[in-house]
Scaffold this motif. Structure first.
Motif, PDB file in Angstrom:
ATOM      1  N   ALA A 152      -5.556  -5.815  -1.957  1.00 47.55           N
ATOM      2  CA  ALA A 152      -4.849  -5.489  -0.708  1.00 47.55           C
ATOM      3  C   ALA A 152      -5.660  -4.513   0.135  1.00 47.55           C
ATOM      4  O   ALA A 152      -5.848  -4.728   1.339  1.00 47.55           O
ATOM      5  CB  ALA A 152      -3.473  -4.904  -1.027  1.00 47.55           C
ATOM      6  N   TYR A 153      -6.143  -3.439  -0.476  1.00 48.45           N
ATOM      7  CA  TYR A 153      -6.943  -2.472   0.285  1.00 48.45           C
ATOM      8  C   TYR A 153      -8.232  -3.116   0.768  1.00 48.45           C
ATOM      9  O   TYR A 153      -8.635  -2.936   1.924  1.00 48.45           O
ATOM     10  CB  TYR A 153      -7.249  -1.232  -0.566  1.00 48.45           C
ATOM     11  N   ARG A 154      -8.913  -3.847  -0.098  1.00 50.27           N
ATOM     12  CA  ARG A 154     -10.209  -4.432   0.249  1.00 50.27           C
ATOM     13  C   ARG A 154     -10.095  -5.390   1.433  1.00 50.27           C
ATOM     14  O   ARG A 154     -11.008  -5.477   2.255  1.00 50.27           O
ATOM     15  CB  ARG A 154     -10.792  -5.135  -0.973  1.00 50.27           C
ATOM     16  N   VAL A 169      -3.453   0.560   7.701  1.00 52.10           N
ATOM     17  CA  VAL A 169      -3.719   1.075   6.356  1.00 52.10           C
ATOM     18  C   VAL A 169      -3.767   2.605   6.385  1.00 52.10           C
ATOM     19  O   VAL A 169      -3.171   3.277   5.533  1.00 52.10           O
ATOM     20  CB  VAL A 169      -5.034   0.490   5.796  1.00 52.10           C
ATOM     21  N   LEU A 170      -4.458   3.170   7.369  1.00 49.11           N
ATOM     22  CA  LEU A 170      -4.534   4.626   7.473  1.00 49.11           C
ATOM     23  C   LEU A 170      -3.146   5.232   7.664  1.00 49.11           C
ATOM     24  O   LEU A 170      -2.825   6.275   7.085  1.00 49.11           O
ATOM     25  CB  LEU A 170      -5.447   5.028   8.627  1.00 49.11           C
ATOM     26  N   ARG A 171      -2.311   4.568   8.440  1.00 50.94           N
ATOM     27  CA  ARG A 171      -0.952   5.062   8.663  1.00 50.94           C
ATOM     28  C   ARG A 171      -0.192   5.128   7.338  1.00 50.94           C
ATOM     29  O   ARG A 171       0.568   6.068   7.079  1.00 50.94           O
ATOM     30  CB  ARG A 171      -0.238   4.139   9.657  1.00 50.94           C
ATOM     31  N   GLU A 172      -0.413   4.138   6.465  1.00 55.22           N
ATOM     32  CA  GLU A 172       0.252   4.127   5.162  1.00 55.22           C
ATOM     33  C   GLU A 172      -0.247   5.263   4.263  1.00 55.22           C
ATOM     34  O   GLU A 172       0.464   5.702   3.365  1.00 55.22           O
ATOM     35  CB  GLU A 172       0.058   2.771   4.487  1.00 55.22           C
ATOM     36  N   GLY A 207     -16.911  10.529  -8.192  1.00 57.50           N
ATOM     37  CA  GLY A 207     -16.337  10.260  -9.505  1.00 57.50           C
ATOM     38  C   GLY A 207     -15.842   8.828  -9.611  1.00 57.50           C
ATOM     39  O   GLY A 207     -16.376   7.921  -8.978  1.00 57.50           O
ATOM     40  N   LEU A 208     -14.799   8.624 -10.404  1.00 57.24           N
ATOM     41  CA  LEU A 208     -14.255   7.293 -10.615  1.00 57.24           C
ATOM     42  C   LEU A 208     -13.455   6.843  -9.398  1.00 57.24           C
ATOM     43  O   LEU A 208     -12.715   7.643  -8.820  1.00 57.24           O
ATOM     44  CB  LEU A 208     -13.351   7.286 -11.849  1.00 57.24           C
ATOM     45  N   PRO A 209     -13.579   5.572  -9.015  1.00 59.09           N
ATOM     46  CA  PRO A 209     -12.797   5.095  -7.869  1.00 59.09           C
ATOM     47  C   PRO A 209     -11.311   5.041  -8.196  1.00 59.09           C
ATOM     48  O   PRO A 209     -10.938   4.681  -9.313  1.00 59.09           O
ATOM     49  CB  PRO A 209     -13.361   3.691  -7.603  1.00 59.09           C
ATOM     50  N   PRO A 210     -10.461   5.390  -7.239  1.00 58.30           N
ATOM     51  CA  PRO A 210      -9.017   5.269  -7.470  1.00 58.30           C
ATOM     52  C   PRO A 210      -8.621   3.797  -7.581  1.00 58.30           C
ATOM     53  O   PRO A 210      -9.315   2.916  -7.058  1.00 58.30           O
ATOM     54  CB  PRO A 210      -8.407   5.920  -6.229  1.00 58.30           C
ATOM     55  N   SER A 211      -7.518   3.537  -8.243  1.00 58.97           N
ATOM     56  CA  SER A 211      -7.104   2.141  -8.459  1.00 58.97           C
ATOM     57  C   SER A 211      -6.870   1.412  -7.140  1.00 58.97           C
ATOM     58  O   SER A 211      -7.191   0.228  -7.013  1.00 58.97           O
ATOM     59  CB  SER A 211      -5.854   2.086  -9.333  1.00 58.97           C
ATOM     60  N   TRP A 212      -6.337   2.112  -6.133  1.00 58.73           N
ATOM     61  CA  TRP A 212      -6.054   1.434  -4.866  1.00 58.73           C
ATOM     62  C   TRP A 212      -7.334   0.987  -4.170  1.00 58.73           C
ATOM     63  O   TRP A 212      -7.338  -0.003  -3.440  1.00 58.73           O
ATOM     64  CB  TRP A 212      -5.209   2.301  -3.930  1.00 58.73           C
ATOM     65  N   TYR A 213      -8.444   1.707  -4.386  1.00 57.41           N
ATOM     66  CA  TYR A 213      -9.716   1.336  -3.756  1.00 57.41           C
ATOM     67  C   TYR A 213     -10.183  -0.032  -4.256  1.00 57.41           C
ATOM     68  O   TYR A 213     -10.837  -0.782  -3.536  1.00 57.41           O
ATOM     69  CB  TYR A 213     -10.759   2.408  -4.053  1.00 57.41           C
ATOM     70  N   LYS A 214      -9.857  -0.345  -5.508  1.00 60.05           N
ATOM     71  CA  LYS A 214     -10.281  -1.602  -6.119  1.00 60.05           C
ATOM     72  C   LYS A 214      -9.300  -2.741  -5.865  1.00 60.05           C
ATOM     73  O   LYS A 214      -9.585  -3.884  -6.195  1.00 60.05           O
ATOM     74  CB  LYS A 214     -10.450  -1.409  -7.634  1.00 60.05           C
ATOM     75  N   SER A 215      -8.145  -2.435  -5.306  1.00 58.55           N
ATOM     76  CA  SER A 215      -7.106  -3.452  -5.150  1.00 58.55           C
ATOM     77  C   SER A 215      -7.466  -4.455  -4.058  1.00 58.55           C
ATOM     78  O   SER A 215      -8.045  -4.099  -3.026  1.00 58.55           O
ATOM     79  CB  SER A 215      -5.767  -2.800  -4.809  1.00 58.55           C
ATOM     80  N   MET A 237       0.825  -1.203   0.000  1.00 59.48           N
ATOM     81  CA  MET A 237       0.000   0.000   0.000  1.00 59.48           C
ATOM     82  C   MET A 237       0.864   1.261   0.000  1.00 59.48           C
ATOM     83  O   MET A 237       0.394   2.326   0.290  1.00 59.48           O
ATOM     84  CB  MET A 237      -0.896   0.023   1.237  1.00 59.48           C
ATOM     85  N   SER A 238       2.148   1.108  -0.292  1.00 61.28           N
ATOM     86  CA  SER A 238       3.014   2.276  -0.248  1.00 61.28           C
ATOM     87  C   SER A 238       2.686   3.242  -1.366  1.00 61.28           C
ATOM     88  O   SER A 238       2.131   2.868  -2.390  1.00 61.28           O
ATOM     89  CB  SER A 238       4.480   1.837  -0.355  1.00 61.28           C
TER      90      SER A 238
END
Length: 201
Positions: free
Chosen positions: A126-128, A138-141, A116-124, A1-2
């Motif tokens: 790892a994030y999910r 995750v918030l710290r990252e 608008g459009l979801p960012p790519s990390w939102y769909k990843s 998530m960097s």
């Protein structure tokens, strides 16, 4: 998530999108003007600036804020934003005691009319997965360091219900106009992975 991983993934997606656009234009399926019109629609009509206006109104208008909390979709429609992806909207509010984060664990359900459009990390994946299992990490990252006593609530979007976070109004924002306040509201702050900007930042 960097951050570097996000940028690499975004660059890869941008290259793929450009290649796809070139093929579609070359085959005569789309014109560059049509592509530009689609992009402009998403940037101008469907984007985080819409959600920022919703948040700014909630910050300055207590009656609107109450309507937003009781029926998010209806209150958002008052400002002219709506559509299928915003049919049922639940609005949650960050406070000094509670910080809200939105995720879609199954796919990428997202309130397009206001963000608008979801960012790519939102769909990843790892994030999910990690937003639910270890939200504080995750918030710290994302650069959000919360006090240990702050409760973190994770909301799972679905095709039926989408969420919008009203971030805390930043210090020093008293006396700003609604437009000036809206400029402090970021997409990430309305997902919960960021905070509203400080005035003058």
């Amino acid at each position: 998530m960097s951050g570097d991983h996000h940028h690499d993934h975004d660059d890869e997606l941008a290259l793929r999108a450009a290649a796809l656009e070139a093929v579609l234009v070359e085959k005569g399926l789309l014109t560059t003007d049509q592509v530009d019109a689609i992009v402009e629609h998403y940037e101008r009509d469907l984007g985080p600036q819409n959600g920022a206006r919703v948040v700014a109104r909630a910050w300055v208008d207590p009656a609107y804020r109450q309507r937003l909390r009781s029926d998010g979709a209806a209150a958002i429609r008052e400002l002219g934003y709506g559509g299928f992806e915003g049919g049922t909207m639940v609005v949650v509010e960050n406070t000094p005691d509670v910080h809200n984060v939105v995720v879609c664990t199954l796919c990428s359900c997202y309130p397009w009319p206001v963000l608008g459009l979801p960012p790519s990390w939102y769909k990843s994946p790892a994030y999910r997965a990690r937003a639910v299992a270890e939200p504080r990490a995750v918030l710290r990252e994302f650069g959000v360091e919360l006090p240990a006593e702050t409760e973190i609530r994770v909301w799972d979007s679905t095709s039926e219900v989408r969420y919008l976070v009203v971030p805390q109004r930043p210090e020093g924002a008293d006396g700003l106009s609604e437009d000036e306040l809206a400029a402090l509201v970021t997409r990430d702050s309305m997902i919960g992975t960021g905070l509203a900007l400080e005035p003058g930042a």
